[in-house]
Design a protein around this motif. Structure first.
Motif, short mmCIF file in Angstrom:
data_model
loop_
_atom_site.label_atom_id
_atom_site.label_comp_id
_atom_site.label_asym_id
_atom_site.label_seq_id
_atom_site.Cartn_x
_atom_site.Cartn_y
_atom_site.Cartn_z
N LEU A 12 0.83 -1.21 0.00
CA LEU A 12 0.00 0.00 0.00
C LEU A 12 0.86 1.25 0.00
CD1 LEU A 12 -2.78 -0.96 2.60
CD2 LEU A 12 -2.89 -1.08 0.11
N ILE A 13 1.93 1.25 0.79
CA ILE A 13 2.83 2.40 0.84
C ILE A 13 3.46 2.64 -0.52
CG2 ILE A 13 4.99 3.26 1.83
CD1 ILE A 13 4.24 1.65 4.39
N ALA A 14 3.92 1.56 -1.16
CA ALA A 14 4.54 1.69 -2.48
C ALA A 14 3.56 2.26 -3.50
CB ALA A 14 5.06 0.33 -2.95
N GLU A 29 -17.51 -17.83 7.50
CA GLU A 29 -16.06 -17.86 7.70
C GLU A 29 -15.32 -17.97 6.37
OE1 GLU A 29 -12.76 -20.96 9.54
OE2 GLU A 29 -14.80 -20.98 10.33
N VAL A 30 -15.82 -18.83 5.48
CA VAL A 30 -15.20 -19.01 4.17
C VAL A 30 -15.30 -17.71 3.37
CG1 VAL A 30 -15.36 -20.24 1.98
CG2 VAL A 30 -15.63 -21.48 4.13
N ALA A 31 -16.44 -17.04 3.45
CA ALA A 31 -16.63 -15.80 2.70
C ALA A 31 -15.69 -14.71 3.20
CB ALA A 31 -18.09 -15.35 2.82
N ARG A 32 -15.58 -14.55 4.52
CA ARG A 32 -14.67 -13.55 5.06
C ARG A 32 -13.22 -13.84 4.66
NH1 ARG A 32 -16.78 -10.23 9.01
NH2 ARG A 32 -14.66 -9.77 9.70
N SER A 33 -12.89 -15.12 4.64
CA SER A 33 -11.54 -15.52 4.28
C SER A 33 -11.20 -15.16 2.85
CB SER A 33 -11.38 -17.03 4.51
OG SER A 33 -10.11 -17.46 4.11
N VAL A 34 -12.11 -15.40 1.92
CA VAL A 34 -11.81 -15.13 0.52
C VAL A 34 -11.72 -13.62 0.26
CG1 VAL A 34 -14.15 -15.03 -0.48
CG2 VAL A 34 -12.26 -15.98 -1.83
N VAL A 35 -12.46 -12.83 1.01
CA VAL A 35 -12.33 -11.37 0.88
C VAL A 35 -10.95 -10.92 1.34
CG1 VAL A 35 -13.23 -9.11 1.58
CG2 VAL A 35 -14.82 -11.01 1.18
N ALA A 36 -10.46 -11.50 2.44
CA ALA A 36 -9.13 -11.13 2.95
C ALA A 36 -8.03 -11.55 1.98
CB ALA A 36 -8.92 -11.77 4.33
N VAL A 37 -8.20 -12.68 1.32
CA VAL A 37 -7.25 -13.12 0.31
C VAL A 37 -7.24 -12.13 -0.86
CG1 VAL A 37 -6.79 -14.89 -1.44
CG2 VAL A 37 -7.33 -15.57 0.90
N LEU A 38 -8.41 -11.70 -1.28
CA LEU A 38 -8.52 -10.77 -2.39
C LEU A 38 -7.95 -9.40 -2.01
CD1 LEU A 38 -9.62 -10.99 -5.26
CD2 LEU A 38 -11.77 -10.03 -4.45
N ARG A 39 -8.14 -8.99 -0.74
CA ARG A 39 -7.61 -7.71 -0.27
C ARG A 39 -6.08 -7.72 -0.29
NH1 ARG A 39 -8.28 -2.29 0.08
NH2 ARG A 39 -9.92 -1.92 1.60
N LEU A 40 -5.48 -8.85 0.10
CA LEU A 40 -4.03 -8.97 0.04
C LEU A 40 -3.54 -8.85 -1.39
CD1 LEU A 40 -1.39 -9.64 1.59
CD2 LEU A 40 -1.82 -12.04 1.05
N TYR A 41 -4.22 -9.51 -2.31
CA TYR A 41 -3.84 -9.42 -3.72
C TYR A 41 -3.96 -7.99 -4.23
CZ TYR A 41 -3.96 -9.85 -8.76
OH TYR A 41 -3.70 -9.67 -10.09
N ALA A 42 -5.01 -7.29 -3.82
CA ALA A 42 -5.22 -5.91 -4.27
C ALA A 42 -4.08 -5.01 -3.84
CB ALA A 42 -6.55 -5.38 -3.73
N GLY A 43 -3.53 -5.25 -2.65
CA GLY A 43 -2.41 -4.45 -2.20
C GLY A 43 -1.18 -4.63 -3.06
N ALA A 44 -0.96 -5.85 -3.54
CA ALA A 44 0.21 -6.14 -4.36
C ALA A 44 0.02 -5.75 -5.81
CB ALA A 44 0.55 -7.63 -4.25
N HIS A 45 -1.24 -5.70 -6.26
CA HIS A 45 -1.53 -5.42 -7.68
C HIS A 45 -2.63 -4.36 -7.82
CE1 HIS A 45 1.00 -8.72 -9.01
NE2 HIS A 45 0.40 -9.49 -8.13
N PRO A 46 -2.40 -3.15 -7.33
CA PRO A 46 -3.45 -2.12 -7.43
C PRO A 46 -3.75 -1.71 -8.87
CG PRO A 46 -1.37 -1.14 -6.72
CD PRO A 46 -1.17 -2.63 -6.70
N ASP A 47 -2.83 -2.04 -9.80
CA ASP A 47 -3.01 -1.65 -11.19
C ASP A 47 -3.52 -2.79 -12.07
OD1 ASP A 47 -0.73 -3.08 -10.85
OD2 ASP A 47 0.57 -1.76 -12.02
N ASP A 48 -3.96 -3.88 -11.47
CA ASP A 48 -4.53 -4.98 -12.24
C ASP A 48 -5.85 -4.52 -12.86
OD1 ASP A 48 -5.78 -7.25 -13.21
OD2 ASP A 48 -5.29 -8.49 -11.49
N PRO A 49 -5.94 -4.42 -14.17
CA PRO A 49 -7.15 -3.88 -14.80
C PRO A 49 -8.39 -4.74 -14.59
CG PRO A 49 -5.69 -4.82 -16.46
CD PRO A 49 -4.92 -4.81 -15.17
N GLU A 50 -8.22 -6.01 -14.27
CA GLU A 50 -9.37 -6.88 -14.05
C GLU A 50 -9.83 -6.90 -12.60
OE1 GLU A 50 -9.36 -10.73 -16.05
OE2 GLU A 50 -7.49 -10.16 -17.06
N LEU A 51 -9.05 -6.27 -11.72
CA LEU A 51 -9.39 -6.30 -10.30
C LEU A 51 -10.53 -5.34 -9.96
CD1 LEU A 51 -8.80 -7.23 -7.38
CD2 LEU A 51 -7.13 -5.36 -7.24
#
Length: 275
Positions: free
Chosen positions: A85-87, A167-189
């Motif tokens: 996020l900082i980057a 629990e499964v739903a919350r988990s998959v959102v957290a996985v997607l949030r982690l990915y979003a931090g690493a790839h904020p410029d992913d056009p499909e995100l």
């Protein structure tokens, strides 16, 4: 402002007692730590910390960010997410090459085909399922699309498949949030996030909590329409040549009712194909 939102979300989850502050019987206006308490733990002024929560992240030294990570008790995954996020906000990474289309290599596809006794799939970016074997397809009854996050959050079949759906739903959102931090410029995100946020109150809530996790292994319960409930272990393995592809395999504890159910599911699928 993503850095500030993440700091606030992490601050809200830590109680003063857990952070080592004396018990305060006075009414608090925040559920977790106050800004001045975080500033004290990190060794910075309150005004300086307030600026960080307001999004003024440029020019901050690595030592200050490390001190804040310790003060907020970030785990390894959350710390890596904060660096992403900082980057993204400070412009340290000014340009990223467009993400190439992910393709599963022939070797990995052949491996999937040989795994006839365990459900297995290759997962890529944004929780996309890039390839899977027959037993995975049979296990994931109702999953006919490509993206697991979309299936889990928006498809009613997911609530039937997972006894622990919240629990499964919350988990998959957290996985997607982690990915979003690493790839904020992913056009499909962005289209995916917008779709999920507009259709799922749970997604909107958990996304704003800034929870992040990285799945490596664990256990998951399923409620299958043919063999009933079964509990499976899962493990993930990074694919050679593309660290953003992971081979995910499910297996049951040896000698357990779930192992019997998984064998029955495989036999049922084999017999249904010959009819």
């Amino acid at each position: 402002m993503a850095v500030g939102e993440f700091l606030r979300a992490r601050r809200d989850r830590i109680t003063p007692e857990a952070a080592g502050f004396p018990v305060d019987v006075r009414r608090r206006r925040v559920p977790g730590l106050r800004r001045e308490e975080v500033a004290s733990l990190a060794g910075v002024s309150v005004d300086y910390y307030v600026k960080l929560e307001r999004g003024l992240a440029r020019g901050v030294s690595r030592s200050v960010w490390e001190a804040l990570a310790r003060a907020l008790r970030l785990n390894e995954t959350e710390r890596a997410h904060l660096w992403d996020l900082i980057a993204a906000e400070t412009g340290v990474i000014m340009h990223r090459e467009p993400l190439p289309r992910q393709r599963v290599g022939p070797g990995l596809r052949n491996l999937l085909a040989t795994l006839d006794h365990v459900p297995a799939m290759v997962q890529g970016r944004r929780t996309d399922v890039l390839a899977s074997n027959d037993l995975f397809t049979v296990l994931y009854a109702g999953f006919t699309g490509r993206n697991l996050a979309r299936f889990i959050l928006l498809d009613p079949a997911a609530k039937d498949l997972y006894p622990d759906w919240p629990e499964v739903a919350r988990s998959v959102v957290a996985v997607l949030r982690l990915y979003a931090g690493a790839h904020p410029d992913d056009p499909e995100l962005t289209p995916l996030v917008d779709e999920l946020a507009g259709a799922s109150d749970l997604f909107h809530q958990v996304w704003n909590e800034h929870a992040v996790i990285r799945h490596a292994d664990g256990r998951k319960r399923f409620r299958h329409p043919v063999v009933g409930e079964l509990t499976l272990n899962y493990a993930t393995f990074a694919a050679a040549g593309d660290p953003e592809q992971t081979l995910v395999m499910f297996h049951a504890d040896p000698g357990s009712p779930s192992a019997d159910a998984l064998r029955l599911l495989g036999s049922w699928h084999a017999s249904s194909r010959t009819v």
